[in-house]
Scaffold this motif. Structure first.
Motif, PDB file in Angstrom:
ATOM      1  N   THR A   1      14.865  20.952  14.800  1.00  0.00           N
ATOM      2  CA  THR A   1      15.571  22.140  15.253  1.00  0.00           C
ATOM      3  C   THR A   1      16.807  22.319  14.401  1.00  0.00           C
ATOM      4  N   SER A   2      17.547  23.403  14.646  1.00  0.00           N
ATOM      5  CA  SER A   2      18.762  23.647  13.877  1.00  0.00           C
ATOM      6  C   SER A   2      19.821  22.592  14.145  1.00  0.00           C
ATOM      7  N   GLU A   3      19.663  21.844  15.285  1.00  0.00           N
ATOM      8  CA  GLU A   3      20.626  20.808  15.599  1.00  0.00           C
ATOM      9  C   GLU A   3      20.234  19.458  14.996  1.00  0.00           C
ATOM     10  N   THR A   4      19.034  19.368  14.416  1.00  0.00           N
ATOM     11  CA  THR A   4      18.591  18.111  13.821  1.00  0.00           C
ATOM     12  C   THR A   4      19.394  17.815  12.566  1.00  0.00           C
ATOM     13  N   PRO A   5      19.997  16.617  12.422  1.00  0.00           N
ATOM     14  CA  PRO A   5      20.758  16.307  11.215  1.00  0.00           C
ATOM     15  C   PRO A   5      19.907  16.502   9.968  1.00  0.00           C
ATOM     16  N   ALA A   6      20.508  17.076   8.920  1.00  0.00           N
ATOM     17  CA  ALA A   6      19.760  17.383   7.687  1.00  0.00           C
ATOM     18  C   ALA A   6      19.088  16.145   7.119  1.00  0.00           C
ATOM     19  N   ALA A   7      19.766  14.970   7.213  1.00  0.00           N
ATOM     20  CA  ALA A   7      19.223  13.760   6.605  1.00  0.00           C
ATOM     21  C   ALA A   7      17.916  13.313   7.247  1.00  0.00           C
ATOM     22  N   THR A   8      17.621  13.798   8.465  1.00  0.00           N
ATOM     23  CA  THR A   8      16.387  13.397   9.138  1.00  0.00           C
ATOM     24  C   THR A   8      15.286  14.431   8.978  1.00  0.00           C
ATOM     25  N   ARG A   9      15.574  15.553   8.316  1.00  0.00           N
ATOM     26  CA  ARG A   9      14.572  16.603   8.152  1.00  0.00           C
ATOM     27  C   ARG A   9      13.951  16.541   6.774  1.00  0.00           C
ATOM     28  N   PRO A  10      12.706  16.973   6.612  1.00  0.00           N
ATOM     29  CA  PRO A  10      12.100  17.043   5.283  1.00  0.00           C
ATOM     30  C   PRO A  10      12.863  18.012   4.393  1.00  0.00           C
ATOM     31  N   PHE A  11      12.864  17.724   3.098  1.00  0.00           N
ATOM     32  CA  PHE A  11      13.483  18.646   2.146  1.00  0.00           C
ATOM     33  C   PHE A  11      12.554  19.846   1.984  1.00  0.00           C
ATOM     34  N   PRO A  12      13.072  21.069   1.993  1.00  0.00           N
ATOM     35  CA  PRO A  12      12.197  22.251   1.897  1.00  0.00           C
ATOM     36  C   PRO A  12      11.389  22.257   0.604  1.00  0.00           C
ATOM     37  N   THR A  13      10.139  22.629   0.703  1.00  0.00           N
ATOM     38  CA  THR A  13       9.258  22.727  -0.467  1.00  0.00           C
ATOM     39  C   THR A  13       8.584  24.093  -0.484  1.00  0.00           C
ATOM     40  N   THR A  14       7.999  24.412  -1.630  1.00  0.00           N
ATOM     41  CA  THR A  14       7.346  25.715  -1.789  1.00  0.00           C
ATOM     42  C   THR A  14       5.840  25.649  -1.607  1.00  0.00           C
ATOM     43  N   GLY A  15       5.299  24.459  -1.415  1.00  0.00           N
ATOM     44  CA  GLY A  15       3.856  24.325  -1.262  1.00  0.00           C
ATOM     45  C   GLY A  15       3.493  22.900  -0.911  1.00  0.00           C
ATOM     46  N   PRO A  16       2.191  22.587  -0.844  1.00  0.00           N
ATOM     47  CA  PRO A  16       1.754  21.228  -0.510  1.00  0.00           C
ATOM     48  C   PRO A  16       2.253  20.209  -1.530  1.00  0.00           C
ATOM     49  N   LEU A  17       2.578  19.017  -1.064  1.00  0.00           N
ATOM     50  CA  LEU A  17       3.015  17.943  -1.933  1.00  0.00           C
ATOM     51  C   LEU A  17       1.846  17.047  -2.312  1.00  0.00           C
ATOM     52  N   PRO A  18       1.946  16.307  -3.422  1.00  0.00           N
ATOM     53  CA  PRO A  18       0.910  15.331  -3.752  1.00  0.00           C
ATOM     54  C   PRO A  18       0.699  14.340  -2.614  1.00  0.00           C
TER      55      PRO A  18
ATOM     56  N   GLY B   1       0.641  11.453  -0.204  1.00  0.00           N
ATOM     57  CA  GLY B   1       1.512  10.297  -0.006  1.00  0.00           C
ATOM     58  C   GLY B   1       2.969  10.538  -0.317  1.00  0.00           C
ATOM     59  N   LEU B   2       3.307  11.687  -0.921  1.00  0.00           N
ATOM     60  CA  LEU B   2       4.695  11.958  -1.299  1.00  0.00           C
ATOM     61  C   LEU B   2       5.459  12.577  -0.135  1.00  0.00           C
ATOM     62  N   VAL B   3       6.649  12.061   0.096  1.00  0.00           N
ATOM     63  CA  VAL B   3       7.566  12.618   1.088  1.00  0.00           C
ATOM     64  C   VAL B   3       8.849  13.001   0.367  1.00  0.00           C
ATOM     65  N   LEU B   4       9.316  14.220   0.583  1.00  0.00           N
ATOM     66  CA  LEU B   4      10.627  14.645   0.093  1.00  0.00           C
ATOM     67  C   LEU B   4      11.546  14.807   1.298  1.00  0.00           C
ATOM     68  N   ARG B   5      12.675  14.143   1.253  1.00  0.00           N
ATOM     69  CA  ARG B   5      13.624  14.197   2.365  1.00  0.00           C
ATOM     70  C   ARG B   5      15.028  14.393   1.822  1.00  0.00           C
ATOM     71  N   HIS B   6      15.965  14.612   2.732  1.00  0.00           N
ATOM     72  CA  HIS B   6      17.362  14.763   2.342  1.00  0.00           C
ATOM     73  C   HIS B   6      18.009  13.394   2.094  1.00  0.00           C
ATOM     74  N   LEU B   7      19.154  13.434   1.437  1.00  0.00           N
ATOM     75  CA  LEU B   7      19.918  12.237   1.099  1.00  0.00           C
ATOM     76  C   LEU B   7      20.469  11.561   2.351  1.00  0.00           C
ATOM     77  N   ARG B   8      20.451  10.227   2.342  1.00  0.00           N
ATOM     78  CA  ARG B   8      21.072   9.421   3.391  1.00  0.00           C
ATOM     79  C   ARG B   8      22.090   8.487   2.730  1.00  0.00           C
ATOM     80  N   PRO B   9      23.315   8.975   2.540  1.00  0.00           N
ATOM     81  CA  PRO B   9      24.326   8.123   1.891  1.00  0.00           C
ATOM     82  C   PRO B   9      24.940   7.156   2.886  1.00  0.00           C
ATOM     83  N   PRO B  10      25.456   6.020   2.411  1.00  0.00           N
ATOM     84  CA  PRO B  10      25.419   5.557   1.026  1.00  0.00           C
ATOM     85  C   PRO B  10      24.209   4.688   0.715  1.00  0.00           C
TER      86      PRO B  10
END
Length: 340
Positions: A3-20, A22-31
């Motif tokens: 949801t809009s309240e979900t922290p960005a670091a726990t959400r998938p990174f937006p993509t424009t189409g299907p990924l290869p 086994g590949l997961v794109l996510r936001h940064l979790r520093p440090p």
């Protein structure tokens, strides 16, 4: 479900189409992500035969001082089976002529991920760059990324995506740090040891000197903080700063990466961050400061020196460096394409 309240670091990174598969794109979790990201960056350099190396501390400092990039939304982490295999970031800068450049910066370890992962990363970061651009004022806009002769397969993928090289750069090495004869400091100038109160003056002089160089963008407060705190490049005892009165005329801010040298079993110092302000150009100042840097590197046990240069630098930097004994060892490129 996110949801809009979900922290960005726990959400998938937006993509424009299907990924290869086994590949997961996510936001940064520093440090926590910084060390595996740096491992990817160094693995890519090693695979390409590039010997530049960044420490985990240096990498973290860079990401803690990002300019024109929001790490919460603009950095993507690529994972396969829970392992970080790549990362990328979108950033932007505005050149003095008003052109807005949107940076697409992808890193994917070729030893553990295929070209399809690299393409997916480029697509995702480019989409983020386009989203940033959509909210900016109208005017000339271009996408920008990087490549080079050490990774021709990468360049082929970039060109297939519509990018074209617009500027080339050499990495150059001088195979010794022996004295350079015939390089006196111009009359009226003196080299002074750096004091803490000199730092803002040195920074301002460097920024002014680069204003007429290709791709120049005014610096930010974050850039200045990185200049002050980078753990490898801030040993001011290696810097050679030329003064005339209370003005900085030119500088060479050398540095040594002990970790890089240990990794590659060599003794290299970098004579980098070379700049001369316009009133003092064409007087041999850059050559004199480079020459003054060699004894400092030699005293630290170094046996070679290196630097990078824009091959089309209008102030004649390439010619100066060649006259100092530096020779090209690799070529990189800046790639751009119009942002339609």
């Amino acid at each position: 479900m996110a949801t809009s309240e979900t922290p960005a670091a726990t959400r998938p990174f937006p993509t424009t189409g299907p990924l290869p598969a086994g590949l997961v794109l996510r936001h940064l979790r520093p440090p926590g992500d910084y060390a595996p990201m740096n491992a990817v960056a160094n693995a890519i350099r090693e695979a390409e035969g590039e010997t530049f190396y960044t420490t985990d501390e240096q990498f973290a400092k860079f990401y803690e001082n990002l300019s024109r990039c929001d790490p919460a939304t603009d950095v993507a982490i690529a994972e396969i089976g829970g392992q970080v295999v790549g990362y990328g970031r979108a950033a932007w800068h505005e050149e003095l002529d008003g052109t807005r450049i949107y940076e697409v910066i992808p890193f994917v370890d070729p030893k553990v991920a295929g070209q399809d992962v690299f393409v997916a990363m480029v697509d995702a970061i480019e989409a983020r760059a386009r989203a940033i651009a959509a909210g900016d004022p109208s005017g000339p806009k271009e996408l920008e990324t990087f490549g080079g002769d050490l990774a021709p397969e990468r360049d082929a993928l970039l060109q297939a995506a519509g990018y074209q090289p617009v500027r080339f750069f050499y990495s150059m090495v001088r195979p010794s740090v022996d004295d350079l004869p015939g390089a006196p400091l111009p009359e009226g100038l003196e080299i002074r040891e750096v004091q803490p109160e000199h730092m803002p003056i040195i920074w301002a002089a460097d920024q002014e000197a680069f204003r007429d160089h290709w791709g120049y963008t005014p610096s930010t407060d974050a850039d200045y903080q990185l200049f002050l705190t980078d753990p490898v490049m801030t040993d001011t005892s290696l810097w050679r700063i030329a003064w005339e009165g209370d003005e900085v005329a030119g500088q060479v801010r050398s540095y040594i990466s002990d970790e890089e040298n240990a990794r590659h079993a060599r003794l290299r110092g970098y004579t980098e961050h070379i700049s001369v302000r316009r009133p003092w150009r064409r007087r041999g100042l850059a050559r004199a400061l480079i020459a003054a840097s060699f004894p400092l590197l030699r005293a630290r046990g170094m046996t070679e020196a290196a630097l990078g240069v824009d091959t089309e630098n209008t102030s004649g930097a390439l010619r100066v460096y060649e006259s100092c004994g530096f020779r090209p060892v690799s070529r990189s490129a800046t790639y751009r394409k119009p942002l339609a």
